[in-house]
Design an enzyme around this catalytic site. Structure first.
Site, PDB file in Angstrom:
ATOM      1  N   LYS A 169       0.818  -1.274   0.316  1.00 44.24           N
ATOM      2  CA  LYS A 169       0.489  -0.142   0.790  1.00 44.24           C
ATOM      3  C   LYS A 169       0.883   1.058  -0.230  1.00 44.24           C
ATOM      4  O   LYS A 169       0.584   2.216  -0.247  1.00 44.24           O
ATOM      5  CB  LYS A 169      -1.411  -0.203   1.136  1.00 44.24           C
ATOM      6  N   ASP A 206      -6.290   1.011   0.434  1.00 41.89           N
ATOM      7  CA  ASP A 206      -5.852   1.040   2.577  1.00 41.89           C
ATOM      8  C   ASP A 206      -7.231   0.515   3.200  1.00 41.89           C
ATOM      9  O   ASP A 206      -8.532   0.451   2.399  1.00 41.89           O
ATOM     10  CB  ASP A 206      -5.293   2.556   2.346  1.00 41.89           C
TER      11      ASP A 206
END
Length: 214
Positions: free
Chosen positions: A121, A139
DNA sequence: ATCCCGAGGG
DNA sequence: CCCTCTGGAT
């Protein structure tokens, strides 16, 4: 309604609601953004923005941070989640930047993920925001909003969600969509109590129509 | 009690 | 796949 039609409707709405959405993290260089994103794990951007000015003024470059003791870094970041882990990660990350990447933040996802504290991420955020690559950082907000809006289905992991979204969304809109989902998730499509009365997508939202009909 | 721009290790 | 890390806001 097909997923493509659903996407078109969502893009149309977000274009008007948030024409130039960007990250709320404050930074003035790729290094500063990298530090901020590492700190942002399980922590609000607001708190990260409270932490980074002092931290960056004390460690203004990868070289300075690479020489730091994790115990001192800990003192600067103690109010965010997992300060022990993050302190070690930040120092290790800076050391690798200096040793392996000549003090520069790399642009390649694989290189970014070699850095301590940088997972998929965070690597995707840097690649997207700094280097304008068409990648989708997933996320908690992106996962939740994309799920609720019916843009992804049966995605059990962030990686599965990422693959569906990258395939669905036109390349030139992926990074902007990422920020749309973040901000929409943060202020409107809140996890515990979504503010559906503030949302212009209620008519096509499967989550709203299944679970939250008032 | 649950959530916040997760990552690393088993 | 699981677990741990672990502060602050709501």
């Amino acid at each position: 309604m097909s997923r493509k039609e659903r996407l078109e409707r969502i893009i149309e709405y977000f274009r008007k609601a948030m024409p130039d959405a960007v990250t709320e993290l404050k930074y003035q260089s790729p290094y500063e953004l990298l530090v901020a994103v590492i700190l942002s794990a399980q922590c609000t951007d607001k708190r990260v923005n409270q932490i980074t000015p002092l931290l960056i003024s004390r460690f203004p470059s990868p070289h300075k941070l690479a020489e730091a003791k994790p115990d001192e870094v800990f003192q600067y970041i103690r109010s965010c989640s997992y300060p022990n882990n993050k302190a070690k990660h930040l120092v290790g990350m800076a050391q690798m930047l200096v040793k392996e990447f000549n003090g520069n933040v790399p642009s390649d996802i694989e290189d970014l993920m070699k850095l301590p504290g940088v997972g998929r991420k965070t690597a995707n955020v840097i690649a997207a925001v700094v280097f304008n690559k068409p990648v989708m950082p997933v996320d908690t907000h992106v996962f939740r909003v994309a799920s609720r809006l019916g843009l992804i289905q049966n995605a059990k992991t962030p990686l599965a969600a990422e693959k569906q979204l990258v395939q669905l969304i036109p390349e030139n809109l992926i990074t902007l969509s990422h920020h749309w989902f973040i901000l929409h998730g943060r202020y409107i499509c809140i996890s515990r109590k979504p503010r559906c009365s503030k949302c212009g997508l209620v008519d096509i939202c499967p989550y709203r129509n299944k679970n939250l009909k008032e």
